[in-house]
Write an enzyme that holds these catalytic residues in place. Structure first.
Site, PDB file in Angstrom:
ATOM      1  N   CYS A  64       0.812  -1.225   0.000  1.00 32.27           N
ATOM      2  CA  CYS A  64       0.000   0.000   0.000  1.00 32.27           C
ATOM      3  C   CYS A  64       0.846   1.277   0.000  1.00 32.27           C
ATOM      4  CB  CYS A  64      -0.946  -0.009   1.193  1.00 32.27           C
ATOM      5  SG  CYS A  64      -0.196  -0.618   2.710  1.00 32.27           S
TER       6      CYS A  64
ATOM      7  N   HIS B 180      -3.004   6.286   4.282  1.00 34.14           N
ATOM      8  CA  HIS B 180      -1.609   6.427   4.688  1.00 34.14           C
ATOM      9  C   HIS B 180      -1.084   7.787   4.212  1.00 34.14           C
ATOM     10  CE1 HIS B 180      -1.791   2.325   5.743  1.00 34.14           C
ATOM     11  NE2 HIS B 180      -1.061   1.773   4.791  1.00 34.14           N
TER      12      HIS B 180
END
Ligand code: A2P
Length: 331
Positions: free
Chosen positions: A129, A238
């Site tokens: 990710c 994130h």
């Protein structure tokens, strides 16, 4: 004729998001099958106007015919079942880290290197990710200025550790005595510089994924990456502080122009109006947001930027579904 699609790990945080994204992007699915462990086999899942029953994952069912199998049930499940599915002629898009660095297995971020999918059949790896959002922002700059070195620190949401981590943070926010089961330390009101296991060289496996996956996707093993990955008490998206040294001298105005024209990137960079991306605002978007773009004070060839994306979407489910879409266009 619609597609036969299977989702392995469909009851998990990423698996659920995969179903949501398949539905949203109107993928022409004729038959959807969903798989998980004995813990949730038999459960019902809603997909479009249907109710689909979770099937137990077995080696036998992986030999059935699928156009695409999307895996997100962890590395050991992918190690065991993905080769059986691929051997049976099925295309696997695997979200685990199991196959990412295997030679001959494409590691794909469609905006960056969809070309490696041409003529390929078998297992395709969805990158980590944190790597995905970083390379979406770096690729167009690498093309223009050539990257020499990247120093990145991440601020990663708990959803990257799966559904049980979301529950752990929710409970710890309400209860100061709620124990830490998923993380080695309490995550609420804290930050933990430890994602995945430590390697002998002092870096964590998550940090090393960012090094080697970036080199593989950008097809340049000379790019030096130094990464520190940190878990923070945020549910979704994130964030990354990315410092990049280029071979040529970048200008901020041109960098903004290049990034604003880059696929999958949104530049949000007006600090005087408090406009910069934050995880709360970026969650639920499929784009990678870039802000705080500024030249280094000492190295004319370096700049810093702040990169935020929804880890369950662009960092996992959306990227996987975009790989499926890219394969369909290549057909
Ligand atoms: P289950 O619901 O049966 O545990 P998360 O990353 O959110 O923890 O989700 C992990 C996903 O992977 C879940 O759907 C989980 O199913 C699935 N899973 C984990 N282990 C296995 C296994 N051995 N076989 C099949 N599915 C598994």
């Amino acid at each position: 004729m619609g597609l036969i699609v299977g989702v392995v790990g469909a009851t998990g945080a990423v698996g659920r998001k995969m179903l949501e994204v398949l539905e949203e992007r109107n993928i022409d699915i004729e038959k959807l099958r969903v798989f998980a462990s004995a813990r949730s086999a038999g459960e019902k899942i809603n997909f479009k106007d249907q109710v689909v029953t979770v099937e137990l994952l077995t080696e036998e069912v992986m030999k059935d015919k699928f156009d695409y199998l999307l895996f997100s049930a962890g590395g050991s499940v992918s190690a065991q079942y993905a080769p059986i599915a691929a051997e049976a002629g099925n295309t696997v898009i695997d979200n685990s880290s199991q196959w990412r660095m295997t030679e001959g297995i494409p590691l794909v971020v469609p905006e960056v290197n969809a070309h490696v999918l041409k003529g390929y059949k078998g297992i395709i790896a969805n990158p980590n990710c944190s790597t995905i959002q970083m390379v979406v922002a770096l690729a167009p700059l690498h093309k223009r200025y050539g990257i020499d070195k990247v120093v990145v620190s991440t601020y990663q949401a708990v959803s990257g550790s799966g559904h049980k981590a979301i529950v752990e943070l929710e409970n710890q926010m309400k209860d100061a005595n709620y124990p830490n089961n998923v993380y080695p330390k309490r995550i609420a009101t804290n930050c933990i510089p430890h994602i995945d296991v430590f390697n002998d060289n002092g870096f964590t496996k998550e940090e090393l994924k960012m090094v080697y996956e970036t080199q593989k996707i950008l097809e340049d093993n000379k790019i030096k990456v130094n990464s520190t990955t940190v878990r923070i008490p945020v549910f979704f998206s994130h964030s990354e502080s990315v410092y990049v040294e280029f071979k040529e001298t970048p200008e901020v105005s041109e960098v903004k122009q290049i990034l604003s024209e880059a696929p999958g990137v949104i530049v949000l960079d007006n600090p005087e109006k408090n406009e910069y991306p934050t995880p709360l605002e970026v969650a639920n978007s499929d784009d990678t947001y870039v802000g705080r773009i500024r030249k280094d004070l000492f190295n004319p060839n370096a700049l810093s930027m702040w990169v935020v994306a929804d880890n369950l979407r662009k960092g996992a489910a959306t990227n996987a579904v975009q790989i499926l879409e890219a394969l369909e266009t290549l057909k």
